[in-house]
Design an enzyme around this catalytic site. Structure first.
Site, PDB file in Angstrom:
ATOM      1  N   ARG A 185      20.556 -13.003 -14.345  1.00 25.01           N
ATOM      2  CA  ARG A 185      21.188 -13.322 -13.055  1.00 25.01           C
ATOM      3  C   ARG A 185      21.746 -14.742 -13.018  1.00 25.01           C
ATOM      4  O   ARG A 185      22.674 -15.022 -12.266  1.00 25.01           O
ATOM      5  CB  ARG A 185      20.221 -13.033 -11.918  1.00 25.01           C
ATOM      6  CG  ARG A 185      19.986 -11.513 -11.750  1.00 25.01           C
ATOM      7  CD  ARG A 185      18.851 -11.178 -10.822  1.00 25.01           C
ATOM      8  NE  ARG A 185      17.559 -11.666 -11.253  1.00 25.01           N
ATOM      9  CZ  ARG A 185      16.760 -11.042 -12.125  1.00 25.01           C
ATOM     10  NH1 ARG A 185      17.111  -9.896 -12.654  1.00 25.01           N
ATOM     11  NH2 ARG A 185      15.595 -11.566 -12.465  1.00 25.01           N
ATOM     12  N   GLU A 244       2.633 -15.772 -18.169  1.00 21.06           N
ATOM     13  CA  GLU A 244       1.305 -15.527 -17.613  1.00 21.06           C
ATOM     14  C   GLU A 244       0.463 -14.679 -18.564  1.00 21.06           C
ATOM     15  O   GLU A 244      -0.712 -14.935 -18.772  1.00 21.06           O
ATOM     16  CB  GLU A 244       1.432 -14.841 -16.250  1.00 21.06           C
ATOM     17  CG  GLU A 244       0.123 -14.722 -15.511  1.00 21.06           C
ATOM     18  CD  GLU A 244       0.313 -14.135 -14.122  1.00 21.06           C
ATOM     19  OE1 GLU A 244      -0.713 -13.848 -13.498  1.00 21.06           O
ATOM     20  OE2 GLU A 244       1.460 -13.961 -13.677  1.00 21.06           O
TER      21      GLU A 244
END
Length: 175
Positions: free
Chosen positions: A58, A95
């Site tokens: 994006r 993560e």
């Protein structure tokens, strides 16, 4: 019309507990998309920028439109193995695991002022890795522009502590 009102939230995507901020609803709105590009262009109009670097995917959309508006070049920063010519890469922690971003070795010249662009700043890991690539090529990251900031995740603070000058058009806190 506030930009934030044009961003769709998709609960539990891509996994349980995540509130995904989807800008496709913003991009399909011609007024909203123009507002984003114009607001970013206005914010950076008085600063010297040689190139815009957009982070896959994006960041390509917003970054390319902004580069056009500001009359500067555009450089894609992509996930590993997607660029056809010689690249350098930077690995970074996620993560749960790791990822890698890459840039063409001839994308940025020594001393060029580069604005890094993406749709969203969360933890800051991807933006930090992209900034490291720009710096490895001798470019100067003069700022990091985002449509959305998720301040609860600490990415904008992380970038600010590294003097990467984050700027965003709207925030989604704690929801």
């Amino acid at each position: 019309m506030p930009i934030k009102s044009l961003i769709r939230t998709i609960p539990h995507y891509p996994k349980q507990g995540i509130q995904f901020r989807d800008i496709t609803t913003l991009l399909k709105d011609p007024i909203g998309f123009r507002m984003v590009v114009d607001a970013l262009a206005q914010h950076y109009a008085s600063q010297h920028i040689d190139k815009i670097a957009g982070i896959e995917a994006r960041g390509f959309i917003i970054g390319a439109a902004l580069a056009y508006k500001l009359g500067v070049g555009f450089v894609p920063i992509r996930k590993s193995g997607k660029l056809p010519a010689e690249t350098i890469g930077h690995d970074y922690a996620l993560e749960y695991g790791a990822d890698r971003v890459e840039i063409h070795t001839d994308a940025i010249a020594q001393g060029e002022q580069v604005l890094l662009v993406d749709d969203l700043i969360a933890t800051g890991g991807t933006a930090e890795a992209a900034a490291a690539l720009i710096q490895k090529l001798g470019g100067v990251v003069m700022g990091c522009a985002f449509v959305i900031n998720l301040p609860d995740l600490g990415g904008s603070e992380r970038l600010a502590e590294s003097d990467l000058k984050p700027f965003s058009l709207c925030e989604f806190e704690g929801d």
